[in-house]
Design a protein around this motif. Structure first.
Motif, PDB file in Angstrom:
ATOM      1  N   ALA A 185      11.127 -26.145 -30.093  1.00  0.00           N
ATOM      2  CA  ALA A 185      11.409 -24.819 -29.526  1.00  0.00           C
ATOM      3  C   ALA A 185      12.896 -24.649 -29.241  1.00  0.00           C
ATOM      4  O   ALA A 185      13.472 -23.583 -29.484  1.00  0.00           O
ATOM      5  CB  ALA A 185      10.603 -24.622 -28.242  1.00  0.00           C
ATOM      6  N   LEU A 202       3.534 -31.278 -36.182  1.00  0.00           N
ATOM      7  CA  LEU A 202       3.196 -30.266 -35.181  1.00  0.00           C
ATOM      8  C   LEU A 202       1.693 -30.133 -34.959  1.00  0.00           C
ATOM      9  O   LEU A 202       1.244 -29.200 -34.293  1.00  0.00           O
ATOM     10  CB  LEU A 202       3.796 -28.907 -35.587  1.00  0.00           C
ATOM     11  N   LEU A 259       7.690 -17.368 -27.652  1.00  0.00           N
ATOM     12  CA  LEU A 259       7.910 -18.735 -28.108  1.00  0.00           C
ATOM     13  C   LEU A 259       7.666 -19.764 -27.012  1.00  0.00           C
ATOM     14  O   LEU A 259       7.005 -20.791 -27.247  1.00  0.00           O
ATOM     15  CB  LEU A 259       9.341 -18.872 -28.649  1.00  0.00           C
ATOM     16  N   LYS A 295       3.869 -20.047 -26.249  1.00  0.00           N
ATOM     17  CA  LYS A 295       3.183 -20.739 -27.332  1.00  0.00           C
ATOM     18  C   LYS A 295       3.487 -22.240 -27.290  1.00  0.00           C
ATOM     19  O   LYS A 295       2.611 -23.079 -27.544  1.00  0.00           O
ATOM     20  CB  LYS A 295       3.617 -20.163 -28.677  1.00  0.00           C
ATOM     21  N   THR A 296       4.731 -22.577 -26.951  1.00  0.00           N
ATOM     22  CA  THR A 296       5.105 -23.987 -26.847  1.00  0.00           C
ATOM     23  C   THR A 296       4.334 -24.681 -25.740  1.00  0.00           C
ATOM     24  O   THR A 296       3.854 -25.813 -25.906  1.00  0.00           O
ATOM     25  CB  THR A 296       6.627 -24.110 -26.596  1.00  0.00           C
ATOM     26  N   GLN A 297       4.196 -24.011 -24.604  1.00  0.00           N
ATOM     27  CA  GLN A 297       3.452 -24.591 -23.493  1.00  0.00           C
ATOM     28  C   GLN A 297       1.988 -24.807 -23.861  1.00  0.00           C
ATOM     29  O   GLN A 297       1.392 -25.822 -23.483  1.00  0.00           O
ATOM     30  CB  GLN A 297       3.571 -23.683 -22.272  1.00  0.00           C
ATOM     31  N   VAL A 332       1.857 -27.838 -26.124  1.00  0.00           N
ATOM     32  CA  VAL A 332       2.076 -29.065 -25.350  1.00  0.00           C
ATOM     33  C   VAL A 332       0.808 -29.447 -24.598  1.00  0.00           C
ATOM     34  O   VAL A 332       0.413 -30.617 -24.555  1.00  0.00           O
ATOM     35  CB  VAL A 332       3.257 -28.875 -24.379  1.00  0.00           C
ATOM     36  N   LEU A 361       4.022 -21.514 -33.066  1.00  0.00           N
ATOM     37  CA  LEU A 361       5.436 -21.395 -32.713  1.00  0.00           C
ATOM     38  C   LEU A 361       6.105 -20.295 -33.530  1.00  0.00           C
ATOM     39  O   LEU A 361       6.968 -19.572 -33.021  1.00  0.00           O
ATOM     40  CB  LEU A 361       6.146 -22.726 -32.927  1.00  0.00           C
ATOM     41  N   PHE A 398       7.367 -30.702 -28.996  1.00  0.00           N
ATOM     42  CA  PHE A 398       7.295 -29.243 -29.060  1.00  0.00           C
ATOM     43  C   PHE A 398       8.449 -28.574 -28.324  1.00  0.00           C
ATOM     44  O   PHE A 398       8.967 -27.547 -28.788  1.00  0.00           O
ATOM     45  CB  PHE A 398       5.945 -28.770 -28.528  1.00  0.00           C
ATOM     46  N   TYR A 399       8.866 -29.124 -27.191  1.00  0.00           N
ATOM     47  CA  TYR A 399      10.008 -28.528 -26.502  1.00  0.00           C
ATOM     48  C   TYR A 399      11.289 -28.709 -27.308  1.00  0.00           C
ATOM     49  O   TYR A 399      12.173 -27.846 -27.303  1.00  0.00           O
ATOM     50  CB  TYR A 399      10.166 -29.134 -25.107  1.00  0.00           C
ATOM     51  N   TYR A 422       0.074 -26.782 -35.083  1.00  0.00           N
ATOM     52  CA  TYR A 422       0.488 -25.728 -34.158  1.00  0.00           C
ATOM     53  C   TYR A 422       1.797 -25.050 -34.579  1.00  0.00           C
ATOM     54  O   TYR A 422       2.344 -24.242 -33.838  1.00  0.00           O
ATOM     55  CB  TYR A 422       0.649 -26.284 -32.742  1.00  0.00           C
TER      56      TYR A 422
END
Length: 230
Positions: free
Chosen positions: A201, A5, A180, A183-185, A188, A12, A197-198, A8
């Motif tokens: 998530a 990750l 969530l 934070k994922t965006q 990415v 998440l 990451f997607y 990061y």
């Protein structure tokens, strides 16, 4: 093992906690609005029935994303423009968390209204009549006879409302709330690893769903203790 990750993962995790907080706060509001809406729909007042019917029809017929944008961006602009026309300029800056909770709670309160309406109608009228014949007041009858059974009948429907609501929290990323999905965006954009990451998530959302299903089954089992099956 989780995929790399790139440091990061903590983001998440923070986003997941905020997602759960938004979901639980929105569910509480939805339950309160659902009880109020069901009471209005089943009441004797034609005005209350009309307001509740309009609420459930309109809210269930408009996309959640559109309502979120309307509340967060449209409402402040409308108020500011109206105030400016009257010569009293104001500036409104809505909090994303409060806006997200209020909007989701308002939306899913319409669905909870129908869940509770069906639950109230499922309570056998004979039990209410028997309670009144025993001298119970309306308040005591509602508290001891009606409400416990309403919760039992409503649990499956409320579980479904929660499942849909917790996924809908991803929509409030458009108002810059750091849940969530937001934070994922961010992760990415920084790492250029969209699939990683997607996918992580999606596993987190799936984990919430599985845990929610297990809790719902436990709550339903507790609520149905002592109930004889035909």
């Amino acid at each position: 093992m989780l995929p790399d990750l790139r440091g990061y993962g903590w983001m998440l995790w923070e986003g997941l906690q905020l997602t759960l907080l938004v979901g639980l706060a929105s569910l509480l509001l939805a339950i309160l609005l659902g009880l109020l809406g069901a009471w209005a729909k089943l009441g004797a007042s034609r005005i209350a029935r009309g307001i509740a019917g309009t609420y459930t029809t309109v809210v269930r017929g408009v996309p959640e994303l559109l309502l979120i944008l309307l509340v967060f961006y449209g409402t402040p602009t409308l108020i500011q423009n109206t105030a400016a026309r009257w010569g009293t300029p104001v500036y409104i800056n809505l909090d994303p968390f409060v806006s997200g909770v209020l909007t989701l709670g308002f939306i899913y309160g319409a669905f909870a209204t129908e869940v509770f309406r069906g639950a109230f109608l499922a309570v056998p009228p004979g039990q209410i009549e028997a309670a009144r014949a025993c001298g119970m007041s309306r308040h005591l009858t509602f508290r001891r006879i009606v409400l416990p059974q309403v919760w039992r009948f409503a649990l499956p429907g409320l579980g479904n409302v929660w499942m849909v609501l917790i996924k809908a929290t991803a929509l409030i990323s458009v108002i810059q709330l750091d849940e969530l999905m937001r934070k994922t965006q961010i992760a990415v954009g920084a790492t250029k690893l969209p699939f990683t990451f997607y996918f992580v998530a999606s596993l987190m959302y799936l984990g919430i769903t599985v845990a929610s299903m297990l809790l719902q089954q436990r709550f339903e089992a507790m609520a149905n203790r002592g109930v004889r099956r035909a």
